[in-house]
Design an enzyme around this catalytic site. Structure first.
Site, PDB file in Angstrom:
ATOM      1  N   LYS A  64       0.898  -1.184   0.151  1.00 55.49           N
ATOM      2  CA  LYS A  64       0.032   0.119   0.046  1.00 55.49           C
ATOM      3  C   LYS A  64       0.797   1.239   0.112  1.00 55.49           C
ATOM      4  O   LYS A  64       0.468   2.468  -0.373  1.00 55.49           O
ATOM      5  CB  LYS A  64      -0.814  -0.062   1.190  1.00 55.49           C
ATOM      6  CG  LYS A  64      -1.817  -1.067   1.531  1.00 55.49           C
ATOM      7  CD  LYS A  64      -2.792  -1.465   0.319  1.00 55.49           C
ATOM      8  CE  LYS A  64      -3.980  -2.224   0.587  1.00 55.49           C
ATOM      9  NZ  LYS A  64      -3.651  -3.735   0.728  1.00 55.49           N
TER      10      LYS A  64
HETATM   11  C1  LIG Z   1      -4.288  -4.876   0.142  1.00 55.67           C
HETATM   12  C2  LIG Z   1      -3.388  -5.899   0.058  1.00 55.67           C
HETATM   13  C3  LIG Z   1      -3.685  -7.065  -0.982  1.00 55.67           C
HETATM   14  C4  LIG Z   1      -4.676  -7.116  -1.669  1.00 55.67           C
HETATM   15  O1  LIG Z   1      -4.445  -5.926  -2.659  1.00 55.67           O
HETATM   16  P1  LIG Z   1      -5.804  -5.444  -3.506  1.00 55.67           P
HETATM   17  O2  LIG Z   1      -5.160  -4.236  -4.473  1.00 55.67           O
HETATM   18  O3  LIG Z   1      -6.860  -4.784  -2.474  1.00 55.67           O
HETATM   19  O4  LIG Z   1      -6.633  -6.433  -4.302  1.00 55.67           O
HETATM   20  C5  LIG Z   1      -2.806  -7.931  -0.802  1.00 55.67           C
HETATM   21  N1  LIG Z   1      -1.719  -8.130   0.053  1.00 55.67           N
HETATM   22  C6  LIG Z   1      -1.695  -7.263   1.013  1.00 55.67           C
HETATM   23  C7  LIG Z   1      -0.378  -7.436   1.991  1.00 55.67           C
HETATM   24  C8  LIG Z   1      -2.268  -6.166   0.840  1.00 55.67           C
HETATM   25  O5  LIG Z   1      -2.089  -5.104   1.947  1.00 55.67           O
END
Ligand SMILES: *Cc1c(COP(=O)(O)O)cnc(C)c1O
Length: 494
Positions: A112
């Site tokens: 993120k």
């Molecule tokens: C948010 C997240 C995901 C999923 O990603 P999306 O874009 O919501 O599909 C997968 N792994 C981690 C560690 C995340 O923080």
């Protein structure tokens, strides 16, 4: 060429990138998408020598065309600096016969950070461009990683507040500790007695609440979103797919033009949608493997054409993917329906009223680039253990879901990139359990030490200090109190 945005549901059109970023969600509840997909000249012979920041500029110039080059450069420079623990920002590692794209080198140890480190700069720049003097209120539901990364980005940013809701029982201990120790006078974190979908649904309701929006406006405030529904988050995620491909050419692992499959651990469908956008831009991506955990609503959707959220919700060892309503899928539905806003609105209406919808057979063809598989917690553990035993490489449970899914695709022959979304130290208990089922530790930090002892992987500094930091937020509320809580925080109890 300017890139103009429109709502997937047709109710709001001709919006500039900066307006779309400021607003987050369209007024009709739809998501912003480019009216015409921009074209970028991707010359990988040239790109292979470029830095992450240079590639970011190339992509963002095309999608955020109402920002000046100087503005974008300033945003990129401020975002991708030494808060990442590596100069390359997103390293590509060869492990056995596969490649891992490590997206967890930012301050909160999950992918993120790739987008949320730049979003505050894009938003404050967008506010200036639009002569908006309103205070921006970032309202966010998180499955664990977005909340922390967004707060880290927005903490003490002038004229902003950020309010984060997370599911009380749905995040890891490290994630909870990261959020509850968040500094910054403008940050607010609240645990909710419900799951991520409950929280996300209430947040979307608040965004769509016209009366609430007017009240905010009369207090010189406006909502915006740091969730991956914001186009300000999606486009920065396209960058690392372009960068990864360029790096693989640079490392002479691929020849220019050679097809690369990608496997993405998926929750809200943001990361994999960014890969789809990268492919549309011309990155030679072959199959997009949509990897789910036990909450396998997407596996069923791509297999049957029916999306049905009426099912049991599981809390798994990959909590950031514990989601039954994948918001960004709406952008894919818009594409596969031939950019038909009526079809998209209809499907989303069905989802709201019935909790399910069925995609017409003719439209399912558009999904053929995607392959799907899911992993149970047991399969996730096994993948962690096997990768470590065979290659000495440590992966977190989310990445392990993608690895497991890739391993199911025995028909594929092209090189494959596994998108690695979190540091193993963000989920140390689950990783240690993969090696030692019966391990017992004294306290939460014990899992960090145990993981180090098992693997000798360096402990990130952010984890070392985490349990010494004071708790600054400790509020838990029922789902129904989210709206009153927001009003109280913003002091708008008229
Ligand atoms: C948010 C997240 C995901 C999923 O990603 P999306 O874009 O919501 O599909 C997968 N792994 C981690 C560690 C995340 O923080």
């Amino acid at each position: 060429m300017t890139t103009i945005y429109t709502s997937t549901r047709g109710g709001q059109q001709h919006v500039t990138a900066s307006q779309a970023i400021l607003q987050g969600l369209a007024t009709d509840g739809g998501l912003f998408v480019p009216e015409h997909f921009p074209q970028v000249n991707l010359d990988f012979e040239q790109l292979k020598g470029q830095s992450y920041q240079e590639i970011a500029l190339l992509i963002m110039k095309a999608f955020y065309s109402d920002f000046s080059e100087a503005e974008l450069k300033a945003c990129i420079k401020a975002a991708y600096d030494d808060k990442f623990d590596t100069d390359v920002i997103a390293p590509v590692k060869k492990v056995g016969t596969e490649y891992y794209l490590e997206l967890f080198h930012g301050p909160t140890l999950a992918f993120k950070d790739m987008a949320l480190s730049i979003l505050p700069y894009l938003m404050t720049t967008a506010a200036k461009k639009n002569q908006s003097t309103n205070e921006l209120v970032i309202l966010t539901a998180t499955s664990g990683d977005t909340g922390k990364a967004a707060m880290e980005g927005f903490a003490d940013v002038e004229n902003t507040k950020i309010i984060v809701f997370y599911p009380k029982e749905g995040v890891s201990k490290i994630q909870e500790q990261q959020m509850r120790t968040q500094k910054g006078d403008n940050t607010f974190v609240v645990a909710v007695e419900g799951n991520f979908d409950d929280a996300q649904t209430r947040v979307k309701e608040m965004f769509n609440d016209l009366a609430l929006r007017q009240t905010l406006a009369s207090h010189q405030k406006q909502f915006s979103s740091a969730n991956s529904i914001n186009i300000g988050r999606l486009i920065p995620q396209v960058v690392y797919y372009v960068y990864a491909y360029a790096q693989l050419i640079h490392q002479q692992e691929l020849t220019n033009g050679q097809t690369l499959d990608v496997s993405v651990p998926t929750g809200n469908f943001g990361n994999i949608l960014a890969a789809y956008y990268a492919k549309k831009l011309g990155v030679p991506i072959g199959k997009l493997i949509c990897a789910s955990n036990q909450n396998n609503v997407l596996t069923d959707f791509f297999t049957s054409g029916t999306y049905d959220r009426n099912r049991e919700f599981y809390v798994t060892s990959s909590p950031s993917m514990d989601i039954l309503i994948s918001s960004n899928l709406e952008r894919l539905l818009y594409e596969v329906s031939g950019q038909n806003t009526d079809t998209t609105s209809y499907l989303m209406e069905e989802l709201t009223t019935k909790g399910s919808y069925e995609l017409e057979v003719a439209l399912r063809e558009g999904l053929s680039d995607f392959l799907v598989a899911y992993a149970t917690d047991e399969q996730t553990q096994l993948a962690i253990k096997q990768v470590f035993d065979r290659e000495g490489y440590v992966i977190d449970p989310h990445t392990a879901v993608a690895k497991h899914a890739l391993d199911q695709m025995t028909q594929l022959s092209d090189p494959a990139l596994i998108v690695s979304t979190a540091s193993p130290y963000k989920f140390p208990e689950s990783v240690v359990r993969a090696f030692d089922e019966v391990k017992h530790v004294e306290n939460e930090f014990g899992w960090v030490t145990a993981l180090y002892e098992e693997t000798k992987l360096t402990v990130p500094p952010a984890v070392k200090t985490l349990f010494e930091s004071p708790i600054l937020h400790d509020r838990t509320i029922p789902v129904d109190e989210m709206l009153p809580c927001v009003k109280e925080i913003l002091n708008i109890n008229e």
